[in-house]
Scaffold this motif. Structure first.
Motif, mmCIF file in Angstrom:
data_model
loop_
_atom_site.group_PDB
_atom_site.id
_atom_site.type_symbol
_atom_site.label_atom_id
_atom_site.label_comp_id
_atom_site.label_asym_id
_atom_site.label_seq_id
_atom_site.Cartn_x
_atom_site.Cartn_y
_atom_site.Cartn_z
ATOM 1 N N ALA A 154 0.839 -1.205 0.000
ATOM 2 C CA ALA A 154 0.000 0.000 0.000
ATOM 3 C C ALA A 154 0.872 1.253 0.000
ATOM 4 C CB ALA A 154 -0.932 -0.006 1.201
ATOM 5 N N ARG A 155 1.944 1.240 0.778
ATOM 6 C CA ARG A 155 2.844 2.394 0.820
ATOM 7 C C ARG A 155 3.544 2.587 -0.522
ATOM 8 N NH1 ARG A 155 2.993 6.837 3.492
ATOM 9 N NH2 ARG A 155 3.358 5.980 5.583
ATOM 10 N N GLU A 156 3.968 1.500 -1.150
ATOM 11 C CA GLU A 156 4.635 1.601 -2.440
ATOM 12 C C GLU A 156 3.688 2.138 -3.504
ATOM 13 O OE1 GLU A 156 7.938 -1.989 -1.858
ATOM 14 O OE2 GLU A 156 6.025 -2.385 -2.863
ATOM 15 N N ARG A 157 2.431 1.738 -3.474
ATOM 16 C CA ARG A 157 1.462 2.285 -4.432
ATOM 17 C C ARG A 157 1.274 3.780 -4.195
ATOM 18 N NH1 ARG A 157 -1.145 -2.676 -3.485
ATOM 19 N NH2 ARG A 157 -2.624 -1.751 -2.020
ATOM 20 N N GLU A 158 1.296 4.178 -2.939
ATOM 21 C CA GLU A 158 1.168 5.602 -2.620
ATOM 22 C C GLU A 158 2.361 6.376 -3.166
ATOM 23 O OE1 GLU A 158 -0.154 8.197 1.330
ATOM 24 O OE2 GLU A 158 0.797 6.230 1.574
ATOM 25 N N VAL A 159 3.556 5.824 -2.973
ATOM 26 C CA VAL A 159 4.762 6.470 -3.503
ATOM 27 C C VAL A 159 4.715 6.503 -5.028
ATOM 28 C CG1 VAL A 159 7.273 6.257 -3.740
ATOM 29 C CG2 VAL A 159 6.196 5.899 -1.504
ATOM 30 N N LEU A 160 4.291 5.401 -5.648
ATOM 31 C CA LEU A 160 4.215 5.342 -7.106
ATOM 32 C C LEU A 160 3.276 6.409 -7.657
ATOM 33 C CD1 LEU A 160 4.791 4.091 -9.854
ATOM 34 C CD2 LEU A 160 3.027 2.379 -9.368
ATOM 35 N N THR A 161 2.161 6.614 -7.005
ATOM 36 C CA THR A 161 1.215 7.633 -7.452
ATOM 37 C C THR A 161 1.868 9.019 -7.434
ATOM 38 O OG1 THR A 161 -0.650 6.355 -6.603
ATOM 39 C CG2 THR A 161 -1.032 8.685 -7.017
ATOM 40 N N LEU A 162 2.669 9.289 -6.413
ATOM 41 C CA LEU A 162 3.341 10.588 -6.322
ATOM 42 C C LEU A 162 4.493 10.684 -7.319
ATOM 43 C CD1 LEU A 162 3.283 11.004 -2.438
ATOM 44 C CD2 LEU A 162 1.779 12.069 -4.127
ATOM 45 N N VAL A 163 5.176 9.564 -7.569
ATOM 46 C CA VAL A 163 6.183 9.532 -8.630
ATOM 47 C C VAL A 163 5.528 9.875 -9.964
ATOM 48 C CG1 VAL A 163 7.647 7.990 -10.005
ATOM 49 C CG2 VAL A 163 7.785 7.934 -7.507
ATOM 50 N N ALA A 164 4.369 9.280 -10.220
ATOM 51 C CA ALA A 164 3.646 9.535 -11.469
ATOM 52 C C ALA A 164 3.184 10.969 -11.588
ATOM 53 C CB ALA A 164 2.452 8.584 -11.579
ATOM 54 N N ASP A 165 2.984 11.622 -10.445
ATOM 55 C CA ASP A 165 2.632 13.043 -10.457
ATOM 56 C C ASP A 165 3.847 13.925 -10.722
ATOM 57 O OD1 ASP A 165 -0.088 12.854 -10.098
ATOM 58 O OD2 ASP A 165 -0.012 12.992 -7.922
ATOM 59 N N GLY A 166 5.050 13.307 -10.786
ATOM 60 C CA GLY A 166 6.257 14.055 -11.105
ATOM 61 C C GLY A 166 6.997 14.611 -9.908
ATOM 62 N N LEU A 167 6.613 14.232 -8.694
ATOM 63 C CA LEU A 167 7.253 14.779 -7.508
ATOM 64 C C LEU A 167 8.666 14.228 -7.325
ATOM 65 C CD1 LEU A 167 4.234 15.498 -6.947
ATOM 66 C CD2 LEU A 167 4.736 15.159 -4.517
#
Length: 215
Positions: A154-167
């Motif tokens: 769940a944490r990795e998916r959260e990080v991935l979503t923010l990576v995809a946002d370009g952060l």
């Protein structure tokens, strides 16, 4: 200071990027180069970020990108071009580019984009995303992207979503109240589980899996 090398076959483009970035105060354009001199200048100055023209008459940007990605500690590379052809964008992303900038990018945004690249973020203009994402995923990813993402915690998916946002790593850390080192560990695990080699490839898989929040 963020050390940058600008590689382009046009002297005016090289000098223009240099002037804009040097004015930022925290960015040092340590060298500019043509395709033929790029690898020597990059080896000499060890920049954190390389802005690399994708089409050059002597040595093309994709060839240089492949050579840079083969280094033990490669710099972050964003491709520069006036072209938004799906073929060139997809090729650059598959070779491990961290971003793809059209040369008509707003000069006022350029320093911020370089900072984001240096901090581990990805840079891909929305115009480029719209033109390339479907073709890239059809050719470079399997239909099981959602299944790959399901392997993440769940944490990795959260990080991935923010990576995809370009952060960048630091921005993700601030958002999630975690250290930069912890974010780097999560990103490394994400890339391994998704079987990709770059953050931007992971972001495109996130798009296919329905996690990408950009527009």
């Amino acid at each position: 200071m963020i050390r940058v090398v600008v590689v382009d076959d046009e002297a005016l483009v090289r000098s223009g990027f240099q002037l804009i970035l040097q004015a930022a105060g925290d960015i040092d354009v340590v060298a500019t180069a043509t395709g033929g001199t790029a690898m020597a200048e990059i080896a000499r100055h060890s920049p954190e970020v390389v802005l690399l023209d994708i089409r050059m008459p002597d040595v093309d940007g994709l060839t240089i990108l492949r050579q840079l990605r083969a280094l033990p500690d490669p710099p972050v590379v964003a491709m520069l071009t006036t072209f938004d052809s799906d073929e060139y964008i997809a090729a650059a992303l598959r070779e491990g580019a961290a971003g793809f900038l059209l040369k008509d990018t707003d000069p006022q945004q350029l320093a911020g984009l370089v900072r984001n690249l240096a901090g581990g973020g990805i840079v891909l203009s929305h115009k480029v995303i719209r033109s390339v994402v479907d073709g890239y995923l059809d050719g470079g990813a399997t239909p099981a992207a959602a299944g790959r993402v399901a392997r993440l915690t769940a944490r990795e998916r959260e990080v991935l979503t923010l990576v995809a946002d370009g952060l960048s790593n630091s921005d993700i850390g601030i958002r999630l109240h975690l250290s930069v080192g912890t974010i780097k560990d999560h990103v490394s695990s994400i890339l391994t589980k998704l079987k990709v080699t770059s953050r931007i490839q992971a972001a495109l898989l996130a798009q296919q899996a329905g996690l990408f929040r950009g527009n």
